[in-house]
Design an enzyme around this catalytic site. Sequence first.
Site, PDB file in Angstrom:
ATOM      1  CG  HIS A   1     -23.907 -44.261  -3.306  1.00  0.00           C
ATOM      2  ND1 HIS A   1     -25.142 -44.374  -3.901  1.00  0.00           N
ATOM      3  CD2 HIS A   1     -23.790 -42.957  -2.938  1.00  0.00           C
ATOM      4  CE1 HIS A   1     -25.760 -43.206  -3.880  1.00  0.00           C
ATOM      5  NE2 HIS A   1     -24.965 -42.330  -3.295  1.00  0.00           N
TER       6      HIS A   1
ATOM      7  CG  HIS B   1     -24.004 -40.428   1.176  1.00  0.00           C
ATOM      8  ND1 HIS B   1     -25.234 -39.829   1.381  1.00  0.00           N
ATOM      9  CD2 HIS B   1     -23.906 -40.576  -0.174  1.00  0.00           C
ATOM     10  CE1 HIS B   1     -25.847 -39.649   0.228  1.00  0.00           C
ATOM     11  NE2 HIS B   1     -25.052 -40.082  -0.740  1.00  0.00           N
ATOM     12  CD  GLU B   2     -20.365 -40.462  -1.870  1.00  0.00           C
ATOM     13  OE1 GLU B   2     -20.575 -41.235  -2.836  1.00  0.00           O
ATOM     14  OE2 GLU B   2     -21.031 -39.421  -1.699  1.00  0.00           O
TER      15      GLU B   2
ATOM     16  CB  CYS C   1     -28.255 -38.718  -2.544  1.00  0.00           C
ATOM     17  SG  CYS C   1     -27.422 -39.936  -3.593  1.00  0.00           S
TER      18      CYS C   1
END
Length: 214
Positions: free
Chosen positions: A172, A168-169, A126
């Site tokens: 966030h 993953h994004e 990351c």
Amino acid sequence: MGALSEHTPLAERVEELLAVDGPLPIVAAGDPVLRRVAEPFDGQLEPALLTRFVEALRVTMHAAPGVGLAAPQVGVGLRIAVIEDPAPVPDGVRAARGRVPQPFRVLVNPRYEPVGVDRAAFYEGCLSVPGWQAVVARHAAVRLVARDEHGRAVDEVFRGWPARIVQHETDHLDGTLYLDRAELRSLASGEAMARLWAQPTPERAAAALGFDLP
């Protein structure tokens, strides 16, 4: 007038960031903005400002370099992320990880849900946790529902590495870092990764470091 006042600080924050040329500074783990649920985008940025912000995210992602970047990673708590992956990897890595090229995309208010029950585990890093990687087991396929930067609907199934990027994004934007989902026994510095665990899959690392894979 009240709604405008609520939105003004975010717009001002973005204008402040864009006042400096070049890539935006990336926020590192420990900053509270990375642990807050980002605010849904509903016009807080005027179209011209949104266009400039999206381009700045793209420039920053390329410069890092990375294959995705979420607005909280530059200190802006909005549900906006960008992804792009030219996938410049050897054929063996491409086959093992399902890593195929992805064009540049803007994800506005994205959410995902698993498709099927299969999970895949690979080392992941990351931009907000520089210098470290760890194995994360994620859904092998997900359905992404979002809007693009023009407000057009996105409803698409992603598989393999693109599914990992999407998860993953989007995580966030929910205040979740990849380390929250990681097998911590796998945690490796960049130097250790390059020296010991650069194989296409993490089986050797699992056996040596003592963790299970799905």
